[in-house]
Write a protein that holds these residues in place. Structure first.
Motif, PDB file in Angstrom:
ATOM      1  N   ARG A   1      -6.658  38.763  55.189  1.00 45.64           N
ATOM      2  CA  ARG A   1      -7.923  38.526  54.995  1.00 45.64           C
ATOM      3  C   ARG A   1      -7.579  37.218  54.606  1.00 45.64           C
ATOM      4  O   ARG A   1      -6.505  36.621  54.727  1.00 45.64           O
ATOM      5  CB  ARG A   1      -7.526  39.055  52.849  1.00 45.64           C
ATOM      6  N   PRO A   2      -8.317  36.201  54.226  1.00 51.77           N
ATOM      7  CA  PRO A   2      -8.333  34.661  54.338  1.00 51.77           C
ATOM      8  C   PRO A   2      -7.474  34.242  52.558  1.00 51.77           C
ATOM      9  O   PRO A   2      -7.771  34.878  51.484  1.00 51.77           O
ATOM     10  CB  PRO A   2      -9.854  33.790  53.586  1.00 51.77           C
ATOM     11  N   ALA A   3      -5.735  33.844  52.931  1.00 54.73           N
ATOM     12  CA  ALA A   3      -5.456  33.166  52.742  1.00 54.73           C
ATOM     13  C   ALA A   3      -6.106  32.261  52.192  1.00 54.73           C
ATOM     14  O   ALA A   3      -6.209  31.681  52.790  1.00 54.73           O
ATOM     15  CB  ALA A   3      -4.239  33.829  52.636  1.00 54.73           C
ATOM     16  N   ASN A   4      -5.508  31.525  50.835  1.00 49.94           N
ATOM     17  CA  ASN A   4      -5.160  29.255  50.506  1.00 49.94           C
ATOM     18  C   ASN A   4      -4.833  29.384  51.037  1.00 49.94           C
ATOM     19  O   ASN A   4      -3.180  30.050  50.920  1.00 49.94           O
ATOM     20  CB  ASN A   4      -5.623  29.692  48.865  1.00 49.94           C
ATOM     21  N   ILE A   5      -4.588  27.958  51.420  1.00 46.70           N
ATOM     22  CA  ILE A   5      -3.150  26.972  51.827  1.00 46.70           C
ATOM     23  C   ILE A   5      -2.077  27.196  50.404  1.00 46.70           C
ATOM     24  O   ILE A   5      -0.975  27.291  51.383  1.00 46.70           O
ATOM     25  CB  ILE A   5      -3.419  25.482  52.025  1.00 46.70           C
ATOM     26  N   ALA A   6      -2.340  26.970  49.201  1.00 44.48           N
ATOM     27  CA  ALA A   6      -1.445  27.743  49.028  1.00 44.48           C
ATOM     28  C   ALA A   6      -0.315  28.509  48.867  1.00 44.48           C
ATOM     29  O   ALA A   6       1.287  28.009  48.520  1.00 44.48           O
ATOM     30  CB  ALA A   6      -1.255  27.486  46.987  1.00 44.48           C
ATOM     31  N   ILE A   7      -0.616  29.994  48.861  1.00 43.28           N
ATOM     32  CA  ILE A   7       0.252  30.918  49.094  1.00 43.28           C
ATOM     33  C   ILE A   7       0.631  31.266  50.934  1.00 43.28           C
ATOM     34  O   ILE A   7       2.046  31.048  51.104  1.00 43.28           O
ATOM     35  CB  ILE A   7      -1.149  32.349  49.313  1.00 43.28           C
ATOM     36  N   ASN A   8      -0.060  30.628  51.603  1.00 42.69           N
ATOM     37  CA  ASN A   8       0.533  30.514  53.187  1.00 42.69           C
ATOM     38  C   ASN A   8       1.968  29.795  52.840  1.00 42.69           C
ATOM     39  O   ASN A   8       2.570  29.681  53.493  1.00 42.69           O
ATOM     40  CB  ASN A   8      -0.675  29.669  53.631  1.00 42.69           C
TER      41      ASN A   8
END
Length: 346
Positions: free
Chosen positions: A115-122
Motif C-alpha cells: 500500500r502507498p504509505a506516506n513519508i512520515a510513516i516510513n
C-alpha cells in the motif's frame, strides 16, 4: 574560482557538515557514557537510509528480521542473567521490549505492505527498527563486557561493524538506492538555491542539537547520562544504573545515525557500505573535539564538511585524503600536550 562557485561550495560544505555534526555528537555521547568507540555508527546510517528506501517502494526491509532475531537473543541474555532470581515484572518488561516491540513493528509493516504509505510513516518505522537494533546491539555485544578495557571494547566494536556490514549486503544487495526527498519545495536567496531537503537537514540538525541540550540539562535520564560520563563508579555508588545509561546512549546514537541516513539518501545514492565512510568523517570531528566536547565537535564537523566541499572542487581525486589528513595535526598537538600516558588498568 568566482564568488558564485565559492558560495555553492560553502553551502554544500555546511550541508554535509551538519550531517557530520550529528554523527560526531553521537560518537562523543556513546564514548563518554560507555567508553565504546562506536564504529558501527556507519551501519546505523546505512540501515536507516536503506530501510527508508525499501519502505518507500513498498518492500519489507530485512532489517526488521535482524531486529526480531537480535531481540530474541537479548531476551535470552536477560533470562540467563536473572536466572537465579526471576521476577515476573522484569521478565514481562524484557519480553515486551525485546520480543513484542519488534514483532509489533513487523506486523505494522505486513499490514502496510503493497500500500502507498506516506513519508512520515516510513520514516517512523525506519527509526523504530534502527533504534531497536542499536538497543539490542548494546545488550548483546557490549553490556556483558562493559567493565573491560577500551581496547577490548574497540575490538568488539570492529567485530560488530563487520557483522552488521555483512548483514547489510545480505538485506539490500550490492546495488545503490535512493529515496524520495522529505520536501520538494525550494527557496532562492540571491545566487543560492536551497532545496527542501537541504533546509530539512539544517532544521533537523538544529532541532536535534537543541533537543539533546534540553535532554542532558533538564531531564533525569539526561543528568544520569552526564553523571555516568563523568564518573561511572560514582554514578553506580549513588544508584544510577550504568547499564541503563549505556542502553540509552546506544538508543540515541542509533536514532541519530538513522536520521542522518534518511537525510542523506535523497541527496546521493547509498550502498550497503557507504555509511562507514560517512561515519569516519563524523569520527574525525569527534576526535578534534577530544571525544568529550560537544560544541567543539559540532564546529569541527562544519570545518570537515567545508574542507571536503572545496577539496572535491580543487582536487577531487584526493578529497578523502585531504579530509582525513585533518586529524594529523590534532593528534600531534594532543601527543605533545600529554607526552606521558599511563597504561589503563582493568
Amino acid at each position: 574560482m568566482n564568488t558564485t562557485i565559492m558560495l555553492f561550495l560553502l553551502q554544500d560544505g555546511i550541508t554535509n557538515g551538519a550531517i557530520y555534526a550529528l554523527l560526531g555528537l553521537a560518537l562523543v555521547l556513546v564514548f563518554a557514557v560507555t567508553r565504546v568507540i562506536l564504529i558501527p555508527q556507519g551501519e546505523f546510517i546505512t540501515f536507516g537510509a536503506l530501510t527508508y528506501a525499501s519502505l518507500s517502494v513498498g518492500q519489507i526491509p530485512g532489517t526488521i528480521r535482524l531486529a526480531i532475531a537480535m531481540g530474541v537473543v537479548a531476551f535470552g541474555f536477560d533470562l540467563f542473567t536473572a536466572r537465579k532470581s526471576l521476577h515476573v515484572k522484569l521478565v514481562l518488561r524484557s519480553l515486551a521490549v525485546n520480543v513484542v516491540f519488534p514483532l509489533a513493528i513487523w506486523a505494522v509493516m505486513l499490514a502496510l505492505a503493497g500500500r502507498p504509505a506516506n513519508i512520515a510513516i516510513n520514516i517512523t518505522l525506519s527509526l523504530l527498527i534502527v533504534a531497536a537494533i542499536g538497543l539490542y546491539l548494546y545488550r548483546i555485544a557490549f553490556q556483558p563486557i562493559a567493565h573491560t578495557s577500551v581496547l577490548v571494547l574497540l575490538i568488539a566494536s570492529v567485530g560488530c561493524h563487520l557483522a552488521l556490514q555483512g548483514f547489510g549486503l545480505v538485506f539490500f544487495g550490492a546495488e545503490g538506492q535512493r529515496a524520495p526527498a522529505l520536501s520538494s519545495a525550494s527557496v532562492t536567496i540571491g545566487q543560492l538555491r536551497f532545496t527542501g531537503q537541504s533546509i530539512a537537514v539544517y532544521a533537523i540538525t538544529i532541532a536535534l542539537i537543541v533537543g539533546l541540550w534540553l535532554f542532558f540539562g533538564f531531564t533525569l535520564y539526561g543528568k544520569a547520562l552526564r553523571a555516568t560520563a563523568v564518573n561511572r563508579l560514582g554514578a553506580r555508588l549513588v544508584g544510577i544504573r550504568t547499564s541503563l545509561s549505556g542502553q540509552i546512549a546506544f538508543l540515541l546514537a542509533s536514532v541519530i545515525g538513522a536520521i542522518s541516513g534518511i537525510l542523506i539518501i535523497p541527496i546521493t545514492t547509498l550502498y550497503y557500505d557507504t555509511g562507514f565512510l560517512i561515519g569516519l568523517k563524523g569520527f574525525i570531528a569527534a576526535i578534534i573535539g577530544g571525544l568529550v566536547s560537544y560544541p567543539l565537535t559540532a564546529v569541527a564537523a562544519l570545518v570537515v564538511g567545508i574542507v571536503e566541499a572545496f577539496s572535491s572542487f580543487h582536487a577531487s581525486n584526493y578529497k578523502e585524503v585531504i579530509v582525513f589528513t585533518l586529524i594529523l595535526p590534532v593528534l600531534v598537538l594532543r601527543s605533545l600536550a600529554a607526552p606521558a600516558v599511563e597504561d589503563e588498568k582493568d
